[in-house]
Enzyme design. Structure first.
Site, short mmCIF file in Angstrom:
data_model
loop_
_atom_site.label_atom_id
_atom_site.label_comp_id
_atom_site.label_asym_id
_atom_site.label_seq_id
_atom_site.Cartn_x
_atom_site.Cartn_y
_atom_site.Cartn_z
N GLU A 25 -18.64 -45.05 105.25
CA GLU A 25 -19.50 -45.85 106.11
C GLU A 25 -19.00 -45.81 107.56
OE1 GLU A 25 -22.33 -47.50 104.87
OE2 GLU A 25 -21.76 -46.23 103.16
N ASP B 58 1.43 -49.92 97.75
CA ASP B 58 2.77 -49.80 98.34
C ASP B 58 2.88 -50.44 99.72
OD1 ASP B 58 1.28 -48.03 99.83
OD2 ASP B 58 2.61 -46.29 99.52
#
Length: 309
Positions: A275, A219
């Site tokens: 991460e 979107d």
């Protein structure tokens, strides 16, 4: 499209599942008529270099076999290139695959899906988040959740989910609201006290916690979930609701849909796709259609489900 496909493998993902998953995924691709080349690395930097070389050489697709850490590396190699990404999710969390409705811990099904998508045009262009020159696909976390990650990463004597649970308990004991400075879409700067701020391109992190439960990956916008100032008792009540996404209705939770966000908070490390991204401050931008993922969705077939067989 070239018939040579690159299998990008983390052999240690999911306590060794990555190594075992590579063979059935490769077999499914070869059975479909593709030539499969496997890429491993001596470490993350070497693996990423090899993946980028394969993309630059014109591979037909990069098929990542591992968990969210390897998916993160794969995104760095394919984002913005036009090379499609296949996902064989065999790690611990697998949030990227879950958000896309792809097979989890079923490498043969994932391999067949990728092969069929390549042959029949079943790919989906999705957005990615970008911080500096790094990309992320799921959620960027900061605050209580990233402190849990920090603490969990320092724990060496325990492993798996138990380590994460211990880190949560330790952070709860030390919990204090965090002073943030936030700017949404270049607007006014807001100074707030918050428990955490999660920037969602996808819906989940931590192996299925629906922190940005209503996020859509195509979107052009992030769903930014802000858990405001709350007591330790309130946090204990709200936190279990994250697994169902029902925390979004709590009085302390607000959601903003934006294309960019600037975040600053002293002493806070951001994590994206599990991460470390580095210490705040940072600016995250949503980049529409940054990568094509082999999902099995036929172009133009709205609401179609991924082919799993």
């Amino acid at each position: 499209m070239t018939s040579e496909i690159t299998l990008f493998v983390n052999p240690t993902a999911g306590r060794g599942r990555g190594a075992h998953a590579a063979q059935p995924a490769a077999s499914a691709l070869r059975d479909a008529g593709f030539s499969v080349r496997t890429v491993l690395g001596e470490d993350a930097d070497d693996a990423l270099r090899r993946a980028r070389e394969a993309v630059a050489a014109g591979t037909g697709a990069l098929i990542a076999v591992g968990g969210d850490g390897l998916m993160s590396l794969a995104l760095q190699a394919v984002a913005g290139t036009g090379t499609p990404l296949g996902v064989v999710a065999v790690g611990t969390g697998n949030d990227f695959a879950r958000a896309l409705g792809l097979p989890v811990r079923d490498p043969a099904a994932a391999g067949r899906l990728a092969a069929r998508a390549l042959k029949e045009g079943g790919d989906r262009a999705i957005d990615l988040g970008r911080v500096g020159d790094r990309w992320f696909g799921s959620v960027l976390a900061s605050g209580f959740d990233s402190r849990v990650n920090d603490r969990g990463n320092r724990m060496r004597l325990v492993g798996g989910r138990f380590r994460y649970d211990l880190a949560i308990l330790a952070e709860l004991a030390a919990f204090r609201p965090i002073p943030y400075r936030i700017r949404l879409d270049g607007g006014e700067v807001a100074d707030i006290e918050a428990t955490l701020v999660a920037v969602g391109n996808g819906t989940t992190y931590g192996g299925g916690m629906r922190i940005c439960a209503d996020a859509e990956m195509d979107d052009g916008l992030f769903d930014v979930t802000v858990v405001g100032e709350c007591t330790r008792t309130e946090l204990l009540k709200v936190f279990p609701k994250v697994y169902r996404g029902t925390h979004l209705g709590h009085r302390a939770v607000t959601v903003h849909r934006v294309s960019s966000i600037e975040l600053a908070a002293a002493g806070i490390t951001a994590y994206a796709d599990g991460e470390p991204m580095g210490a705040l401050p940072l600016t995250a931008t949503c980049v529409p259609g940054a990568v094509r993922v082999l999902t099995g969705h036929r172009p133009g077939a709205a609401g179609s489900k991924a082919w799993a067989n």
